[in-house]
Motif scaffolding. Structure first.
Motif, PDB file in Angstrom:
ATOM      1  N   SER A  93       0.826  -1.202   0.000  1.00  0.00           N
ATOM      2  CA  SER A  93       0.000   0.000   0.000  1.00  0.00           C
ATOM      3  C   SER A  93       0.861   1.253   0.000  1.00  0.00           C
ATOM      4  O   SER A  93       0.566   2.232  -0.700  1.00  0.00           O
ATOM      5  N   GLU A  96       2.225   1.794  -3.511  1.00  0.00           N
ATOM      6  CA  GLU A  96       1.205   2.339  -4.408  1.00  0.00           C
ATOM      7  C   GLU A  96       0.981   3.826  -4.149  1.00  0.00           C
ATOM      8  O   GLU A  96       0.847   4.628  -5.080  1.00  0.00           O
ATOM      9  N   ASP A 138      -7.823   4.214  -3.064  1.00  0.00           N
ATOM     10  CA  ASP A 138      -6.886   3.263  -2.470  1.00  0.00           C
ATOM     11  C   ASP A 138      -7.033   3.243  -0.955  1.00  0.00           C
ATOM     12  O   ASP A 138      -6.963   2.185  -0.333  1.00  0.00           O
ATOM     13  N   ARG A 142      -7.960  -0.019   1.156  1.00  0.00           N
ATOM     14  CA  ARG A 142      -7.049  -0.474   2.208  1.00  0.00           C
ATOM     15  C   ARG A 142      -7.744  -0.520   3.557  1.00  0.00           C
ATOM     16  O   ARG A 142      -7.535  -1.434   4.356  1.00  0.00           O
TER      17      ARG A 142
END
Length: 479
Positions: A93, A96, A138, A142
């Motif tokens: 994560s 990204e 995102d 997450r």
């Protein structure tokens, strides 16, 4: 203008104002400490598209990659974006998120997250790995994924998606660092000179492989995919540690995976001799290197990156002033460590003289400081303070090895600093430095060493004339 349009504009303005207030509130309330590394705020504070190499992982990464050494010796504009005890899915994560706001040429991932057999999160992971992230699709994905690990209830999902229930109880503990970015130039490495000796592991004997779980491997593959999608080069490495057989065999399995997928992987636990790693001097604890060990690994890692990828030397570029400041910050930490209190006063002041062009020194002479002048005046002479200056007493300010000002008699004097000020007063036997009070013995010599370029106290010590002359450091300083 139509009343409906006016009301609509008022509503839009009200919503925008509320949104700004909520955004500012979250920025202050969110936890800043990710357990190491540069953190969200510092990453977001960097100039746009300035980072050439970003390092990821957990404490094995941010205790290994010395960003000051990378800059000073290679001009490499690196940043360590990690969190303590970070699981591999959070590392994915972080990768990204980082490539979405920077445009690195290379990403380097420390791979000790593969030691886990399953993906599992707790609230510590959430504070370190999630809530500091800006809202995005995102973030939502997450948050929902992490919610599954800690109950998957509606309440849990609400907490993670809104953030506010996680941070609302911080009002009373908010401090200056919640509103002003603390050490904005810190690139993710603080280092340590603590030394604990260990026996060298028998890695040569552990040649079997311990399989990596599919869930964990899926996150590695996610990192690979992110690198490919963003046209970023990818390097995996394993930091050296006092490794056991299970962990080495897990790395053996990852090495086979990397080879079969044409990925660059460097297991530094196989390179103890190439590193000249000394297990008696190079570790701070079984899992983490100290400064001596970190420099050895950083040097070899940098050579491997530079030999394979074209990384520009950014030194001298005004856009990269934060990297210059980070280098000075790490040098200050090393200098402070080397200013040992376990020496006599004259030896200490001689060491101060060697760095007199770097800092401003302030020496306060209090009470019956001349009781044993031969024990102290020589060290002060090394710093440009004559016997006459010493006899006159008061408070002496030294810049570039020369006395720039001497306060005698009754005085109250302030020196502005980038943070607040240094206040010295003849009526109170203390230094007041950036709001922190440092009391001095009645009959003493007190010394301040201050870095005005970066704006913080490097060292403050005192010696009590009527004790044994031992230098006393004030332990509240934490660079």
């Amino acid at each position: 203008m139509n009343a409906k349009i006016i009301n609509m504009l008022k509503m839009i303005g009200f919503i925008a104002l509320v949104s700004l207030c909520i955004s500012f509130s979250f920025k202050a309330l969110v936890y800043k400490d990710t357990g190491g590394g540069g953190g969200f705020d510092r990453l977001e504070n960097l100039p746009e598209n300035s980072v050439d190499v970003i390092f990821f992982g957990n404490s094995h990464c941010h205790c290994t990659v010395d960003q000051g050494f990378l800059w000073d010796n290679y001009g490499m504009a690196g940043f360590t974006f990690t969190a303590g005890s970070q699981p591999i899915d959070s590392t994915a994560s972080f990768v990204e998120y980082a490539v979405s706001i920077q445009n690195p040429k290379v990403i380097v991932v420390e791979i000790s997250g593969i030691f886990a057999d399953e993906l599992d999160s707790d609230y510590v992971d959430i504070y370190r790995n999630l809530v500091g992230m800006d809202y995005s699709l995102d973030y939502v994905d997450r948050a929902l994924t992490m919610a599954k690990s800690i109950g998957n209830t509606f309440e849990c999902k609400f907490e993670l998606l809104t953030k506010y229930p996680l941070v609302h109880n911080r009002y009373r503990e908010l401090g200056r660092e919640d509103y002003v970015l603390d050490i904005p130039y810190m690139m993710g490495y603080k280092g340590s000179m603590e030394t604990v000796p260990y026996e060298r592991p028998s890695v040569e004997e552990w040649t079997s492989s311990d399989p990596i779980s599919e869930d964990v491997l899926s996150q590695v593959e996610k990192i690979v995919d992110i690198a490919k999608e963003n046209n970023v080069e990818l390097v995996f490495f394993a930091a050296p540690l006092v490794i056991n057989q299970h962990k080495q065999e897990r790395y053996n399995a990852f090495e086979k995976y990397a080879d079969s997928n044409s990925l660059l992987f460097v297991n530094f636990n196989n390179l103890y001799d190439e590193l000249a790693l000394d297990f008696a001097t190079d570790f701070r604890d079984p899992d983490h290197l100290n400064n001596r060990g970190a420099v050895k690994v950083t040097s070899v890692l940098a050579e491997k990156i530079k030999s394979k990828y074209k990384i520009p030397d950014r030194r001298g570029d005004k856009k990269y002033i934060l990297w210059d400041m980070n280098s000075r910050y790490l040098q200050d930490k090393s200098i402070r460590n080397n200013l040992s209190p376990e020496v006599d006063f004259n030896t200490y002041m001689n060491a101060v003289n060697l760095i007199s062009d770097r800092y401003v020194s302030i020496i306060r002479l209090s009470g019956n400081y001349m009781a044993i002048p031969e024990n102290y005046s020589n060290g002060l002479e090394d710093c440009g303070i004559t016997r006459e200056d010493f006899s006159e007493g008061g408070c002496i300010i030294v810049e570039n090895g020369k006395v720039s000002k001497q306060l005698t008699g009754e005085y109250s004097y302030c020196i502005s600093t980038p943070k607040e000020e240094i206040h010295i007063d003849s009526k109170r036997n203390r230094f007041l430095i950036d709001g922190v009070n440092y009391e001095l013995p009645d009959n003493s010599i007190g010394v301040i060493i201050y870095d005005f370029e970066l704006g913080y106290l490097v060292d403050v010590v005192s010696v009590d004339i009527y004790q044994d002359g031992t230098i006393v450091k004030h332990p509240s300083i934490d660079l």
